[in-house]
Design an enzyme around this catalytic site. Sequence first.
Site, PDB file in Angstrom:
ATOM      1  N   CYS A  14      24.362  27.900  50.900  1.00  0.00           N
ATOM      2  CA  CYS A  14      23.136  28.139  50.120  1.00  0.00           C
ATOM      3  C   CYS A  14      22.049  27.096  50.311  1.00  0.00           C
ATOM      4  CB  CYS A  14      23.478  28.245  48.645  1.00  0.00           C
ATOM      5  SG  CYS A  14      24.308  29.782  48.270  1.00  0.00           S
ATOM      6  N   THR A  44      20.201  36.283  47.411  1.00  0.00           N
ATOM      7  CA  THR A  44      19.015  35.423  47.305  1.00  0.00           C
ATOM      8  C   THR A  44      17.978  35.921  48.299  1.00  0.00           C
ATOM      9  OG1 THR A  44      20.362  33.554  46.660  1.00  0.00           O
ATOM     10  CG2 THR A  44      18.187  33.057  47.555  1.00  0.00           C
ATOM     11  N   ASN A  46      17.733  25.925  43.607  1.00  0.00           N
ATOM     12  CA  ASN A  46      18.555  25.399  44.701  1.00  0.00           C
ATOM     13  C   ASN A  46      17.855  24.258  45.433  1.00  0.00           C
ATOM     14  OD1 ASN A  46      20.870  26.779  44.308  1.00  0.00           O
ATOM     15  ND2 ASN A  46      20.664  28.157  46.047  1.00  0.00           N
ATOM     16  N   GLY A  67      25.921  20.562  52.303  1.00  0.00           N
ATOM     17  CA  GLY A  67      26.116  21.638  53.282  1.00  0.00           C
ATOM     18  C   GLY A  67      26.310  22.923  52.515  1.00  0.00           C
TER      19      GLY A  67
END
Length: 433
Positions: free
Chosen positions: A263, A122, A211, A260
Amino acid sequence: MKIAMIGTGYVGLVSGVCFSDFGHDVVCVDKSEEKIAKLVAGQIPIYEPGLDDLVARNVAAGRLSFTLDLAEALKGADAVFIGVGTPTRRGDGHADLSYVYAAAEEIAQNLDGYTVVVTKSTVPVGTNREVARVIAAANAQAEFDVASNPEFLREGAAIEDFMRPDRVVVGVESERARGVMAEIYRPLSLRNAPVMYTGLESAEMIKYAANAFLATKITFINEIAALCEKVGADVQAVADGMGRDGRIGSKFLHAGPGYGGSCFPKDTSALARIGQDNASPMKIVETVMSVNDAVKRRMVEKVLDLAGGSVNGKAVAVLGVTFKPNTDDMRDSPALTIVPALVGGGADVRLVDPQGRREGEALLPGTSWHENAYTAAEGAEVVVLLTEWNEFRALDLGRLGGVMAARRFADLRNVYTPQDLEAAGFECAFVGR
Ligand code: UDX
């Protein structure tokens, strides 16, 4: 297709192994001698259900190998994937791209004919273009294209997610690179997983936006949960009622002790920084980050309240410390906020986790580790269910209460119902009900 995969962390290793299972020839490369030695010996450096069998099967079939030598891995490769870590940089919250660019430099020196250089890690918007620049600057003769191919797999369900993705995102700018990527993902296209092609920047942005949206969804329900407690509503019913609206969807609406993992915290932080740098503040994402911190702290208050205002001198059993079940990953786990607060409050904290001890021991000082929930709960005045591992989902509540000094149960994952716990004589606390 012949593929080189750089980096044998979660994303790199799972992707490499799954590509070999598609029938491609895959060589996984890492700089860590220890990791490569383990993998060559058939040991898996991470805990991920099913990965050991998949490695064994593809190594035996001669399609999968592990090496320290990038030049060897790049010989005749159609594509090289960069799957190295992009942790949060200390100090400024940006993603640390030093491993990505170091990999690009090394790739440049070792390319063997036309190769597509694919970023799977990412990375912030603009990184793929920078990777292209780094390679061209280091090797003017290099024949290559870059592609952005963010990965959406979840830890603990990594293989299933990789093999049955909702979509595959590929950012490419040349037909030739697109052809190579299409060939690599052909086995998924055959199974009807949409492979969507975009520009480089859009592909990079999709990963962060997805995300951050999921982190927002979780945080939204966590904030609603806090309000539910005040007004007498049950967040489980509220989430159910919301989730049945197809526009909202029922997934990622489970209230808990805060998100948590490797990512969400890292990617929300990086997206907030990208927004600041581009004078386009990500106000919602910034709020999500600070609310999530508050959610974790609120859990400490909840346990203290249940314990009668203080845990000083009391034994507290904590069931589960990893950030979620089916992983040994402790990164940004809510346990790292909650357990030290309980230790600081004078509690004798007794921990149990099926996979968390190896990493958790150093991270959670001043605690003791136990075999199972019942041994951890011996003499405890409070049990805190923090990570919903299967073995904590079907506890013999009578037996558990029987070994405790007082029957109090803080169910921070809403695994049990108030009826379950009250029937076993527990005073209980939940999240949002
Ligand atoms: C996530 C994304 O799901 C994945 O697409 C991306 O590639 C990497 O980040 P992961 O970090 O492995 O995957 O875990 P995930 O299952 O998404 O859970 C993240 C956190 O949210 C955990 O702490 C989990 O407990 C929490 N969570 C998740 C909730 O509290 N409630 C929910 O409803 C869902």
